[in-house]
Write a protein that holds these residues in place. Structure first.
Motif, mmCIF file in Angstrom:
data_model
loop_
_atom_site.group_PDB
_atom_site.id
_atom_site.type_symbol
_atom_site.label_atom_id
_atom_site.label_comp_id
_atom_site.label_asym_id
_atom_site.label_seq_id
_atom_site.Cartn_x
_atom_site.Cartn_y
_atom_site.Cartn_z
ATOM 1 N N PHE A 73 -15.313 82.723 -20.279
ATOM 2 C CA PHE A 73 -16.673 82.983 -19.831
ATOM 3 C C PHE A 73 -16.850 82.361 -18.446
ATOM 4 O O PHE A 73 -16.111 81.451 -18.073
ATOM 5 C CB PHE A 73 -17.697 82.386 -20.803
ATOM 6 N N GLU A 74 -17.818 82.851 -17.694
ATOM 7 C CA GLU A 74 -18.037 82.330 -16.347
ATOM 8 C C GLU A 74 -18.356 80.837 -16.368
ATOM 9 O O GLU A 74 -17.950 80.100 -15.479
ATOM 10 C CB GLU A 74 -19.176 83.098 -15.675
ATOM 11 N N SER A 75 -19.063 80.390 -17.381
ATOM 12 C CA SER A 75 -19.442 78.983 -17.455
ATOM 13 C C SER A 75 -18.280 78.074 -17.842
ATOM 14 O O SER A 75 -18.346 76.861 -17.672
ATOM 15 C CB SER A 75 -20.571 78.798 -18.470
ATOM 16 N N ARG A 76 -17.202 78.683 -18.365
ATOM 17 C CA ARG A 76 -16.051 77.919 -18.872
ATOM 18 C C ARG A 76 -16.491 76.924 -19.957
ATOM 19 O O ARG A 76 -15.925 75.848 -20.105
ATOM 20 C CB ARG A 76 -15.332 77.166 -17.741
ATOM 21 N N LYS A 77 -17.522 77.320 -20.689
ATOM 22 C CA LYS A 77 -18.020 76.493 -21.783
ATOM 23 C C LYS A 77 -18.135 77.351 -23.038
ATOM 24 O O LYS A 77 -18.143 78.588 -22.956
ATOM 25 C CB LYS A 77 -19.391 75.898 -21.434
#
Length: 833
Positions: free
Chosen positions: A484-488
């Motif tokens: 995901f873009e958030s890397r979370k």
């Protein structure tokens, strides 16, 4: 494939993953189905069993003087072939049997390793279980196989789906995913997973299913499109998939077509480590996948054993043919005269270099099903070893007898297999519980998509169950790749968490994870996230404005700090000061006729009592305490009785003086001398003191926390204790006031120089009017306002008496001193007469 031995173990493996059945007719000769699609990993599973038996035969400490052999069957991915192979293993492979009177000797095989499919294992175990023949599966995970009544001789070295489901639930709980989708395959494996998952979610209460979909077995395009469209439309961001590898490929192809990104996939052990899915086409969608994988193990020496396999090194035609198929599949060549590869190719020489070939066959760094095969073979070997080592007379069977290889009954091996307990060279303990399940342990894997486009399936944790303990999850969250873009980790909830101060209210017709957040009502709080109920605050506490904690209730009383209290205190002190000033004026001018007229001693006493009346009002202000509650009404009652009794005596003196001025009335004055006046005041005041004493002794006023007026406040007030006592106190004051008023009213027209009747009449009129108005106002005033009303009544009546009685006199003394003479007073009298 077959290898002879003193004891033969059977094996069922998927060396080909599909089969073609011929069309049979009544006139044609029966033909065997043909197996298609060589499965390299399935062949490696079979060779792992061969390696384990070879290793056991070389081990002098395990089964000494006993040689193990094996007979391996290919299930070709078809139930009928697998069941046929199992029956052949159990009943023998000879075409003809010699009927002997004494049937003795070992059965064709003593135990079977396999099958890999749950559905196949169910069918095989149903049949072989009738004869208590031991089967140890290395890949069948269906929780239904735990049923010992249906499958009395089934064991497995892979955890059941029930534990796998619990492992997935632990992961969901760890990341707070409460809204998930579930996709299962259309067979026993999928159905029992769905059942276990639904019951597990109910028991844990950690999350809900947004949907449950069943993958079609026959690749129905319309059904696939419908399922993927549902995944795309659903608000659930986490999808759990319990399907076989081939079905996952079909699902992902449709996912790519509909471009369903932004989902977190959680895979079962069936496809988590599947290399075919780790393709650049799928990684934009499957990158970051978390999966449950079979425990990885290490098998020393296996790679060297696999390298030695050559198509020309075996005298066994079956083994030689199988190795040839592997060779042709690996090098895309064919042997003469008949090859097994479907598409031609060059001729195989048999000297090709396997070590440099592009094949997973020799990659032993990630052994998972093979490790389970290895443990299954050793479990059977250790069970046989325990049986062989049995000492006659100390055996576990009837008469303390032992089983022998020559007369072994299948159920006897089941007995020893149930008690197996050993540790592999990799350090894992192997033992079976009462249901034939091994101590469960799974690896947690994560699909890492590297910037250069390469793919790595990395180990990020494990979940296991120790003896007599619950599931234990270990996860290295900092190592996980999130796609995901958030890397979370994503959020996957039906409804956002309810903050403290609110409670969860289920939405009608929706799963328990879908709810509204309803604020707690007044007096109730919730101090946790997602509280199901709001709890009431203790009696002395109230909810905070945010409804997230209890705060002490506001304590309300007539305070010196509030504006009302300040005004009343100021007025009280001002009245006391004015009384002191008036008293000072009267003392200073005590020799003047205005002061001396009409008994100056009573005037001084009235001023002192009025000062006490003003001061006693201060007892009604401030935090109620026991002594202030007891003193306030006593001081108030005695002070006013002292004042009113002085006025009454003064009025009576006026009447007596006037009567004495008439002929024959001189004897009247002897009853109204200074001593009699003091005595009368003392007696009247003593009666009030007695009333107060009786009241305080019998039912004393006391401080009280009144919570009836306001739910969020505590009103501190003084309860009167005895309403009758309070009524008698007020009634006595009223009686004296009324008598004084009547006497003064009757004497109002007497000559001015003899009396103050008009002033007393006016002052008593004010006094009675104030206290008549006080009673209903006091009764209807809540809390501190009742005290304020009483203080106001005290101050108003005191000021009324002070101004009415002493105002005109002070005016004459200070402003018109010429009138403060005996001559002026007498002159006024003569004029009026």
């Amino acid at each position: 494939m077959h290898k002879p031995g003193d004891v033969v173990l059977g094996g069922l493996f998927e060396v080909h993953f599909t089969s073609v059945f011929p069309e049979w007719t009544f006139t044609s000769e029966p033909q065997q189905p043909s197996c298609k699609g060589f499965d390299v990993l399935g062949f490696r599973d079979a060779m792992t069993m061969a390696f384990a038996i070879d290793e056991i035969n070389k081990n002098s400490n395990l089964l000494p003087n006993v040689t193990l052999g094996y007979t391996l069957y290919d299930n070709c991915g078809a139930l009928i072939i697998a069941l046929s192979g199992a029956l052949s293993l159990a009943s023998g492979q000879e075409d003809q049997f010699m009927l002997q009177e004494n049937c003795s000797g070992t059965p064709p095989v003593l135990g079977i390793v396999g099958d890999s499919y749950s559905t196949f294992s169910i069918a095989i175990s149903h049949v072989l279980g009738l004869y208590k023949m031991s089967t140890v599966s290395y890949f069948a995970t269906c929780s239904c196989l735990t049923d010992r009544q249906r499958f009395p001789s089934f064991f497995r070295t892979i955890p059941s789906d029930a534990f796998q489901v619990r492992a997935v639930i632990e992961i969901l709980k760890h990341f707070g995913w409460t809204w998930v989708g579930l996709v299962v395959t259309d067979d026993d494996y999928g159905f029992h997973v769905a059942q276990s998952f639904q019951s597990g979610l109910v028991q844990s209460g950690v999350c809900c299913l947004a949907y449950l979909e069943v993958m079609p077995w026959d690749r129905d395009p319309n059904e696939l499109r419908r399922i993927v469209h549902l995944i795309k439309a659903s608000t659930a961001r986490v999808i759990i998939v319990f399907v076989h590898e081939i079905h996952m490929i079909q699902l992902m192809e449709e996912v790519v077509r509909q471009d369903v990104k932004g989902r977190q996939w959680i895979g079962s052990e069936a496809w988590t480590t599947a290399a075919v899915l780790q393709a650049p086409l799928f990684m934009p969608y499957l990158g970051g996948t978390l999966g449950i994988a079979i425990r990885r193990g290490e098998i020393p020496g296996l790679r060297d054993f696999l390298i030695q396999l050559r198509p020309d090194q075996s005298d066994n035609k079956y083994e030689n043919n199988m190795v040839k198929q592997f060779w042709e599949d690996t090098f895309q060549c064919r042997f003469e005269p008949v090859g097994w590869v479907e598409a031609g190719g060059a001729l195989c020489t048999g000297q090709e270099d396997v070590e440099n070939a592009e094949t997973e066959f020799l990659d032993v760094s990630n052994l998972r099903p093979e490790y389970n095969v290895y443990k299954a073979v050793y479990a059977l070997a250790y069970a046989l070893d325990d049986m062989v080592r049995c000492e006659p007379g100390r055996g576990p069977f009837s008469g303390n007898s032992c089983a022998t290889l020559q007369r072994l009954k299948p159920w006897q091996l089941v007995h020893y297999l149930q008690k197996v307990n050993f540790t592999t060279s990799f350090g894992d303990q192997v033992s079976f519980d009462e249901n034939g399940d091994v101590l469960p342990i799974y690896d947690i894997m994560n699909w890492l998509w590297l910037p250069d486009g390469t793919i790595k399936v990395q180990h990020v944790g494990e979940v296991k169950k120790l003896a007599f303990k619950s599931e234990e999850l270990t996860i290295y969250e900092d190592q996980i790749f999130w796609n995901f873009e958030s890397r979370k980790p994503p959020r996957s909830v039906c409804s956002e968490s309810c903050p403290p101060g609110t409670r969860m209210a289920r939405k009608k017709g929706q799963p328990m994870c879908c709810f509204d957040c309803v604020p707690c009502s007044e007096g109730k709080i919730s101090n946790k996230t997602d509280s199901m109920e709001c709890t009431s605050c203790p009696e002395d506490f109230w909810s905070s404005p945010q409804r997230d904690h209890c705060v002490p209730k506001e304590i309300v009383f007539l305070s010196y700090q509030e504006p009302l209290g300040i005004c009343l205190t100021t007025t009280s002190l001002m009245g006391t000061f004015i009384c002191a000033v008036v008293l000072g004026i009267f003392i200073h001018h005590r020799s003047t006729p205005m002061v001396r007229a009409n008994n100056s001693e009573l005037s001084f006493l009235i001023l002192v009592s009025l000062k006490l009346c003003f001061l006693c009002s201060l007892l009604f202000i401030g935090h109620p305490k026991l002594w202030t509650c007891q003193l306030r009404h006593a001081a108030f009652g005695i002070s006013f009785v002292l004042c009113v009794s002085c006025i009454l005596v003064k009025t009576m003196v006026v009447l007596a003086v006037f009567k004495a001025s008439k002929p024959g009335g001189g004897a009247t004055l002897k009853w109204f001398g200074a001593v009699q006046q003091r005595g009368t005041v003392l007696v009247l005041t003593s009666i009030q003191a007695a009333i107060c004493t009786t009241w305080l002794v019998s039912a004393s006023p006391a401080p009280y926390k009144n919570m009836q007026y306001h739910s969020d406040k505590i009103v501190y007030e003084c309860v009167v204790g005895s309403t009758a006592g309070f009524a008698v106190l007020l009634g006595y004051i009223g009686l004296l006031a009324v008598v004084s008023f009547l006497l003064a009213f009757l004497a109002r027209n007497l000559p001015d120089n003899f009396n103050e009747a008009k002033l007393i009449t006016f002052s008593m009129l004010i006094f009675c009017a104030v206290w008549v108005a006080f009673v209903p106002a006091y009764v209807n005033s809540p809390g501190k306002y009742a005290d304020a009303v009483e203080v106001f009544a005290i101050l108003a009546s005191s000021f009324g008496l002070l101004v009415a009685l002493f105002g005109p006199k002070c005016y004459i003394i200070l402003m018109q001193p010429e009138r403060n003479t005996k001559k002026a007073i007498m002159g006024r009298e003569t004029t009026k007469l």
